[in-house]
Design an enzyme around this catalytic site. Structure first.
Site, PDB file in Angstrom:
ATOM      1  N   HIS A  93      69.116  85.661  74.423  1.00 13.63           N
ATOM      2  CA  HIS A  93      67.666  85.697  74.181  1.00 13.63           C
ATOM      3  C   HIS A  93      67.179  87.123  74.415  1.00 13.63           C
ATOM      4  O   HIS A  93      67.673  87.824  75.297  1.00 13.63           O
ATOM      5  CB  HIS A  93      66.958  84.717  75.126  1.00 13.63           C
ATOM      6  CG  HIS A  93      65.516  84.532  74.784  1.00 13.63           C
ATOM      7  ND1 HIS A  93      64.563  85.461  75.136  1.00 13.63           N
ATOM      8  CD2 HIS A  93      64.867  83.560  74.103  1.00 13.63           C
ATOM      9  CE1 HIS A  93      63.382  85.049  74.679  1.00 13.63           C
ATOM     10  NE2 HIS A  93      63.546  83.903  74.050  1.00 13.63           N
ATOM     11  N   GLY A 125      55.839  85.166  72.075  1.00 14.42           N
ATOM     12  CA  GLY A 125      54.741  85.111  73.038  1.00 14.42           C
ATOM     13  C   GLY A 125      53.512  85.918  72.654  1.00 14.42           C
ATOM     14  O   GLY A 125      52.615  86.123  73.470  1.00 14.42           O
ATOM     15  N   SER A 183      56.373  82.456  68.551  1.00 11.57           N
ATOM     16  CA  SER A 183      54.999  81.979  68.322  1.00 11.57           C
ATOM     17  C   SER A 183      54.918  80.807  67.341  1.00 11.57           C
ATOM     18  O   SER A 183      53.982  80.730  66.548  1.00 11.57           O
ATOM     19  CB  SER A 183      54.090  83.133  67.868  1.00 11.57           C
ATOM     20  OG  SER A 183      53.973  84.086  68.907  1.00 11.57           O
ATOM     21  N   LYS A 194      61.737  78.685  79.599  1.00 11.54           N
ATOM     22  CA  LYS A 194      61.833  79.969  80.315  1.00 11.54           C
ATOM     23  C   LYS A 194      61.683  79.731  81.827  1.00 11.54           C
ATOM     24  O   LYS A 194      62.116  78.688  82.306  1.00 11.54           O
ATOM     25  CB  LYS A 194      60.805  80.959  79.748  1.00 11.54           C
ATOM     26  CG  LYS A 194      60.932  81.071  78.224  1.00 11.54           C
ATOM     27  CD  LYS A 194      60.162  82.192  77.618  1.00 11.54           C
ATOM     28  CE  LYS A 194      60.414  82.211  76.121  1.00 11.54           C
ATOM     29  NZ  LYS A 194      59.708  83.276  75.431  1.00 11.54           N
ATOM     30  N   GLU A 240      64.712  88.267  75.869  1.00 14.80           N
ATOM     31  CA  GLU A 240      64.258  88.555  77.233  1.00 14.80           C
ATOM     32  C   GLU A 240      65.436  88.871  78.142  1.00 14.80           C
ATOM     33  O   GLU A 240      65.318  89.677  79.069  1.00 14.80           O
ATOM     34  CB  GLU A 240      63.423  87.376  77.763  1.00 14.80           C
ATOM     35  CG  GLU A 240      62.036  87.372  77.130  1.00 14.80           C
ATOM     36  CD  GLU A 240      61.381  86.002  77.030  1.00 14.80           C
ATOM     37  OE1 GLU A 240      61.838  85.057  77.695  1.00 14.80           O
ATOM     38  OE2 GLU A 240      60.395  85.885  76.272  1.00 14.80           O
ATOM     39  N   GLU A 263      64.733  85.372  66.154  1.00 17.26           N
ATOM     40  CA  GLU A 263      63.493  85.525  66.915  1.00 17.26           C
ATOM     41  C   GLU A 263      63.070  86.991  66.918  1.00 17.26           C
ATOM     42  O   GLU A 263      63.552  87.778  67.748  1.00 17.26           O
ATOM     43  CB  GLU A 263      63.701  85.064  68.362  1.00 17.26           C
ATOM     44  CG  GLU A 263      64.087  83.627  68.512  1.00 17.26           C
ATOM     45  CD  GLU A 263      63.675  83.063  69.868  1.00 17.26           C
ATOM     46  OE1 GLU A 263      62.934  82.086  69.888  1.00 17.26           O
ATOM     47  OE2 GLU A 263      64.076  83.636  70.893  1.00 17.26           O
ATOM     48  N   ASN A 319      62.265  76.036  74.833  1.00 16.35           N
ATOM     49  CA  ASN A 319      62.756  76.961  75.855  1.00 16.35           C
ATOM     50  C   ASN A 319      61.639  77.141  76.875  1.00 16.35           C
ATOM     51  O   ASN A 319      60.662  77.835  76.604  1.00 16.35           O
ATOM     52  CB  ASN A 319      63.118  78.289  75.162  1.00 16.35           C
ATOM     53  CG  ASN A 319      63.476  79.381  76.159  1.00 16.35           C
ATOM     54  OD1 ASN A 319      63.644  79.123  77.353  1.00 16.35           O
ATOM     55  ND2 ASN A 319      63.582  80.610  75.661  1.00 16.35           N
TER      56      ASN A 319
END
Ligand code: PGA
Length: 250
Positions: free
Chosen positions: A96, A172, A210, A11, A98, A166, A9
């Site tokens: 996701h 991250g 991660s 992003k 985010e 996730e 991904n």
């Protein structure tokens, strides 16, 4: 399930030149290796066409990072599932964290997006996962149950759906759950799915958050982990390839 799935991904990263170079690098490695894992690149929408051309014929798959719930219409700035399919995508990530955080996407919206993906013949990678606060409160499994119940549409089958666990706090940050925690959540997801759809055993469950070359083999050896959804490390061909090889070992 045939082999593991390793998905990158990207992003909101990549301009044409570096995105195409990265995709070509990965595609070349994949085509030469004849690997026993599937590999998927999810670049930003602006690069789908160019990355699609760069990986053409290599066996590497193409996916979007999001899609709208409607097939077309007056929705400025959005991309629909048929548009992704038209560019050669086989997959699309929906829900996701985010997007849930930045765009206020709730489970109902994620479910509608996954359904749109299914209508367009795409496999929906539905993301779920708890925040740090929720984990510390001992609610990780409850949160995953709730998100699964709300985000997985009735159209979901083992052929058109992938679930990505996730944990938000692992994305991250360089932090990862223990393998015991990953095992517990993935076992739980598998059990919850079995109550919802037939053939749940065949639904690929990805771990994301991660994933790095140094922890991939360990994470991928956890029962019910069928692959990885990789963010930061997928922007580096060497690292992404090293992670993928970890997937191949399983
Ligand atoms: P990360 O992101 O690998 O950079 O933690 C994972 C993801 O958000 O899919």
């Amino acid at each position: 399930m045939v082999g593991k799935l390793v998905a990158g991904n990207w992003k909101m990263n990549g301009l044409k030149a570096d995105g195409v170079a990265l995709a070509r690098d990965i595609a070349l490695r994949y085509a030469e290796a004849d690997p026993d894992f599937a590999m998927l690149l999810c670049p930003p929408a602006t690069l789908l066409d160019a990355v699609g051309a760069a990986i053409d014929g290599s066996g590497v798959l193409l996916g979007g990072q999001d899609c709208h719930a409607q097939d077309k219409g007056a929705h400025t700035g959005n991309v629909s599932a048929p548009m992704l399919a038209d560019l050669g995508c086989s997959h699309v990530i929906v829900g996701h964290s985010e997007r849930r955080q930045d765009h206020g996407e709730i489970d109902l919206a994620v479910s509608a997006k996954a359904e749109a993906a299914h209508r367009a013949g795409l496999t929906a990678i539905i993301c779920i996962g708890e925040t740090l606060k929720e984990r510390e409160a001992g609610r990780a499994l409850n949160v995953c149950s709730r998100q699964l119940a709300g985000s997985v549409p009735r159209t979901a089958t083992a052929d058109n759906t992938v679930i990505a666990y996730e944990p938000v706090w692992a994305i991250g940050t360089g932090l990862t759950p223990s393998t015991a925690d990953v095992a517990e959540v993935h076992r739980h997801i598998r059990a919850e799915l079995s109550r919802r759809l037939s053939g749940a055993d065949a639904v690929p469950l990805l771990y994301g958050g991660s994933v790095k070359p140094g922890n991939a083999v360990e994470l991928m050896s956890v029962p019910n982990v069928d692959g990885a959804l990789v963010g930061g490390a997928s922007l580096n061909a060497e690292d992404f390839w090293a992670i993928a090889q970890g997937c191949g070992d399983g």
